[in-house]
Design a protein around this motif. Structure first.
Motif, PDB file in Angstrom:
ATOM      1  N   PHE A 133      44.028  43.151  36.988  1.00  0.00           N
ATOM      2  CA  PHE A 133      43.318  41.871  37.040  1.00  0.00           C
ATOM      3  C   PHE A 133      43.761  41.014  35.857  1.00  0.00           C
ATOM      4  O   PHE A 133      44.148  41.533  34.811  1.00  0.00           O
ATOM      5  CB  PHE A 133      41.799  42.091  37.018  1.00  0.00           C
ATOM      6  N   TRP A 134      43.717  39.722  36.038  1.00  0.00           N
ATOM      7  CA  TRP A 134      44.068  38.800  34.963  1.00  0.00           C
ATOM      8  C   TRP A 134      43.432  37.445  35.249  1.00  0.00           C
ATOM      9  O   TRP A 134      43.051  37.131  36.381  1.00  0.00           O
ATOM     10  CB  TRP A 134      45.576  38.682  34.806  1.00  0.00           C
ATOM     11  N   ALA A 135      43.301  36.665  34.208  1.00  0.00           N
ATOM     12  CA  ALA A 135      42.672  35.347  34.320  1.00  0.00           C
ATOM     13  C   ALA A 135      43.650  34.281  33.859  1.00  0.00           C
ATOM     14  O   ALA A 135      44.539  34.536  33.034  1.00  0.00           O
ATOM     15  CB  ALA A 135      41.402  35.291  33.476  1.00  0.00           C
ATOM     16  N   GLU A 136      43.477  33.091  34.389  1.00  0.00           N
ATOM     17  CA  GLU A 136      44.260  31.962  33.907  1.00  0.00           C
ATOM     18  C   GLU A 136      43.332  30.782  33.699  1.00  0.00           C
ATOM     19  O   GLU A 136      42.456  30.500  34.535  1.00  0.00           O
ATOM     20  CB  GLU A 136      45.424  31.647  34.837  1.00  0.00           C
ATOM     21  N   ALA A 137      43.495  30.141  32.541  1.00  0.00           N
ATOM     22  CA  ALA A 137      42.617  29.030  32.177  1.00  0.00           C
ATOM     23  C   ALA A 137      43.370  28.094  31.251  1.00  0.00           C
ATOM     24  O   ALA A 137      44.406  28.463  30.668  1.00  0.00           O
ATOM     25  CB  ALA A 137      41.348  29.541  31.489  1.00  0.00           C
ATOM     26  N   THR A 138      42.848  26.890  31.115  1.00  0.00           N
ATOM     27  CA  THR A 138      43.466  25.918  30.199  1.00  0.00           C
ATOM     28  C   THR A 138      43.441  26.441  28.778  1.00  0.00           C
ATOM     29  O   THR A 138      44.419  26.327  28.035  1.00  0.00           O
ATOM     30  CB  THR A 138      42.723  24.573  30.281  1.00  0.00           C
ATOM     31  N   GLU A 139      42.313  27.021  28.394  1.00  0.00           N
ATOM     32  CA  GLU A 139      42.170  27.619  27.071  1.00  0.00           C
ATOM     33  C   GLU A 139      42.288  29.137  27.192  1.00  0.00           C
ATOM     34  O   GLU A 139      41.563  29.760  27.963  1.00  0.00           O
ATOM     35  CB  GLU A 139      40.815  27.243  26.455  1.00  0.00           C
ATOM     36  N   GLN A 140      43.189  29.735  26.409  1.00  0.00           N
ATOM     37  CA  GLN A 140      43.388  31.171  26.483  1.00  0.00           C
ATOM     38  C   GLN A 140      42.126  31.936  26.098  1.00  0.00           C
ATOM     39  O   GLN A 140      41.850  33.023  26.627  1.00  0.00           O
ATOM     40  CB  GLN A 140      44.548  31.588  25.568  1.00  0.00           C
ATOM     41  N   ALA A 141      41.325  31.356  25.212  1.00  0.00           N
ATOM     42  CA  ALA A 141      40.098  32.030  24.791  1.00  0.00           C
ATOM     43  C   ALA A 141      39.166  32.246  25.974  1.00  0.00           C
ATOM     44  O   ALA A 141      38.519  33.296  26.091  1.00  0.00           O
ATOM     45  CB  ALA A 141      39.396  31.216  23.704  1.00  0.00           C
ATOM     46  N   ALA A 142      39.089  31.264  26.876  1.00  0.00           N
ATOM     47  CA  ALA A 142      38.230  31.412  28.054  1.00  0.00           C
ATOM     48  C   ALA A 142      38.754  32.507  28.974  1.00  0.00           C
ATOM     49  O   ALA A 142      37.980  33.295  29.534  1.00  0.00           O
ATOM     50  CB  ALA A 142      38.145  30.087  28.807  1.00  0.00           C
ATOM     51  N   ALA A 143      40.090  32.583  29.129  1.00  0.00           N
ATOM     52  CA  ALA A 143      40.676  33.644  29.954  1.00  0.00           C
ATOM     53  C   ALA A 143      40.398  35.009  29.345  1.00  0.00           C
ATOM     54  O   ALA A 143      40.088  35.970  30.063  1.00  0.00           O
ATOM     55  CB  ALA A 143      42.181  33.419  30.101  1.00  0.00           C
ATOM     56  N   ASP A 144      40.474  35.115  28.018  1.00  0.00           N
ATOM     57  CA  ASP A 144      40.212  36.385  27.349  1.00  0.00           C
ATOM     58  C   ASP A 144      38.771  36.830  27.569  1.00  0.00           C
ATOM     59  O   ASP A 144      38.510  38.014  27.830  1.00  0.00           O
ATOM     60  CB  ASP A 144      40.492  36.270  25.852  1.00  0.00           C
TER      61      ASP A 144
END
Length: 586
Positions: free
Chosen positions: A270-281
């Motif tokens: 699983f992985w996330a993608e977001a404008t801000e990496q902190a939000a994805a983390d």
């Protein structure tokens, strides 16, 4: 977006952070380093790069020129390889070790011809002088055998500069990759015209697949091809895109990556993608903690979420705490001979996926709860397996269950039948199994199954389960708990499946036990008779209280009723014991 395209996008973000190797390189397990002087002599004994102690040592992951995809032929890697190729030494029989070593020497002599780089010249000089007999003569460690080796100049070793990292080696590797005959076409993933990958790099780390790696995209028989295309030309993906998606998958599938979990036979990343990496983390940490991937990944925010769920807070109250604007991806892979099959791929907003999972946790909630504060999916699944062994979990069950959870669709009915079968065999009615049955009743049958004992719940299966628990309690009150076989041991499976065959016998036995209880504790006998009467009064008037058989749904309710009623007796017993202790203390 397809799973492979999403992985290519992830590669672009991870490459900027240095989390994946550059194009043409891959993370490989390297065990030892041979340090060379400029004249090609060995500077000292090989250096052990492995991590850990004793037998638990594991090879270190280093970025090296990507390996040649070997099938049955002999093909050396550039500037590194296992000891059979580099030194002509192996722990096994080694029927073709001499040929492998000679191929490594000959190929590097051709690759490095005309070089003036001191490091590359040192490697050529080492290969010219080396003979396999020196391995034993110099007393090199037996643990080196069949490990992957790299080289470094002694003058650069302390700075962790390996020969394959030297600028001349990188430039030469780039020329070698570009110099091969390649077909160009529009890449299906990037949409750009580029050289196509004939064979895709191997994907490693999928449970049950070949240890050397397997492929998602592969064509090796005429039946798999079309219009005369060969290999990768049947599904045109550029070399850069193929390298990107396989590099990311290999990174995610690594143990301890924080991006993988094993659900049955489905290796899930699983992985996330977001404008801000902190939000994805935050999203990735939260998802890992919710699914109990790794206890060490749980953040304070996730811990608070789980605590609120345990308190029965509705999901709607928790949604504001989920990070907004995050796209989330979940990919399930399973072995299929020499290839990998995609069990499922889910892409959605993170708050949607997380909310679905939180609803699933709500459906699992049971009183009293399991002893474990946050059981993992694997912990639930082994409750469906013979002897509670992972290898006995039904094929496809884990992946189908996770897909149903994350897509908010009905659970696989094999989950229901598997739990019921285990209950019939071992009669272990525990919180994990009961919560599984309760969640299936709610999701698949749209029922309002109670969390704790509900005296007003009139479903016949539930009432029969409660009645069975009362009969068992009567037996314990009359004979104590140290009997060879309780009525649960003897009759649980039959009572849940075919009540008419069993309950008349149970009622007769309960009558005898009540007579014995009445001689010693008449008040307790009255209370137990009232409990039986209260349950029987809940049955539909004129209806047969003991049907010939119960469906799987009714058997699940039987188990739920039994669990609730039995634990209600335990709760009252504990309260009475506490009161007695308190009175004694006074």
């Amino acid at each position: 977006m397809s799973a492979l395209a999403a992985l290519v996008r992830a590669y672009g973000r991870m490459a900027t952070r240095g989390e994946v190797p550059p194009f043409g390189y891959s993370q490989e397990k390297i065990g030892f380093l041979i340090s060379l002087n400029a004249d090609g002599t060995v500077a000292g004994p090989p250096i052990d790069l492995r991590l850990g102690e004793g037998r638990k040592k594991t090879a270190r992951a280093l970025a090296v020129p990507r390996p040649t995809k070997r099938t049955s032929g002999i093909a050396p890697n550039f500037m590194w390889d296992k000891t059979a190729y580099v030194l002509g030494i192996t722990a096994g029989e080694g029927k073709r070790t001499a040929q492998e070593h000679q191929a490594f020497r000959d190929q590097h002599a051709a690759w490095l011809a005309g070089t003036t780089d001191p490091g590359l010249l040192a490697l050529l000089r080492f290969l010219d002088a080396w003979t396999p007999e020196r391995f034993a003569e110099w007393g090199w460690s037996e643990e080196m055998k069949d490990q992957n080796l790299v080289f470094a100049l002694e003058s650069e070793r302390l700075r962790n500069v390996y020969l394959h990292d030297r600028p001349e080696a990188r430039a030469l590797w780039a020329r070698l990759m570009a110099g091969r005959d390649k077909t160009e076409a529009i890449c299906l993933l990037s949409g750009e015209r580029a050289p196509l990958a004939r064979l895709h790099p191997a994907i490693k780390g999928v449970w049950g697949a070949q240890s050397s790696g397997a492929s998602i995209v592969s064509f090796n028989l005429d039946a798999f091809t079309s219009y005369g295309h060969e290999q990768g030309a049947n599904a045109p993906i550029s070399e850069a895109a193929a390298f990107a998606y396989t590099s990311v998958l290999n990174r995610f599938l690594d143990r301890g990556s924080g991006h993988r979990l094993q659900v049955g036979d489905a290796s899930t990343v699983f992985w996330a993608e977001a404008t801000e990496q902190a939000a994805a983390d935050v999203a990735e940490q939260m998802f890992a903690s919710l699914l109990a991937v790794d206890e060490n990944t749980e953040s304070k925010k996730v811990g608070a979420l789980l605590e609120k769920i345990a308190q029965g807070r509705p999901v709607s109250d928790l949604k504001p705490e989920l990070p907004p604007g995050v796209r989330f991806h979940v990919l399930g892979l399973a072995p299929n001979a020499a290839r990998l099959s995609v069990r499922f791929y889910i892409e959605d907003d993170f708050d949607v996926i997380a909310t679905r999972y939180l609803r699933h946790l709500e459906r699992l909630r049971i009183e009293p709860p399991p002893h474990e504060p946050a059981p993992s999916l694997w912990r639930y699944l082994i409750e469906t397996a013979v002897l509670r062994k992972s290898e006995n979990i039904a094929p496809n069950l884990g992946g189908d269950w996770l897909r149903a959870i994350l897509t908010d669709t009905p659970y696989p009915l094999t989950l229901l039948s598997s739990v019921i079968m285990r209950l019939r065999v071992d009669h272990d009615v525990n919180a994990l199994r009961v919560s599984l049955l309760k969640s299936i009743l709610i999701k698949n049958f749209a029922m309002e199954a109670p969390v704790a004992l509900d005296p007003d719940f009139t479903d016949k299966g539930y009432l029969l389960g409660r009645l069975f628990a009362v009969y068992e309690h009567i037996q314990e009150a009359a004979l104590g708990r140290n009997v060879n076989a309780t009525i649960r041991d003897k009759f649980y499976g039959a009572a849940a499946a075919q009540p008419r065959k069993v309950f008349a016998l149970l009622g007769s036995g309960a009558g005898n036990h009540l007579s014995k209880i009445g001689k010693q504790r008449p008040g307790h006998r009255v209370n137990l008779e009232k409990a039986i009467g209260a349950i029987m009064e809940m049955m539909e008037p004129g209806d047969d209280p003991f049907p010939t058989s119960l469906s799987d749904k009714s058997q699940a309710l039987f188990t739920l009723g039994y669990y609730h009623q039995r634990n209600e007796f335990f709760r009252k017993s504990d309260s009475a014991d506490s009161a007695a202790v308190s009175e004694t203390a006074q």
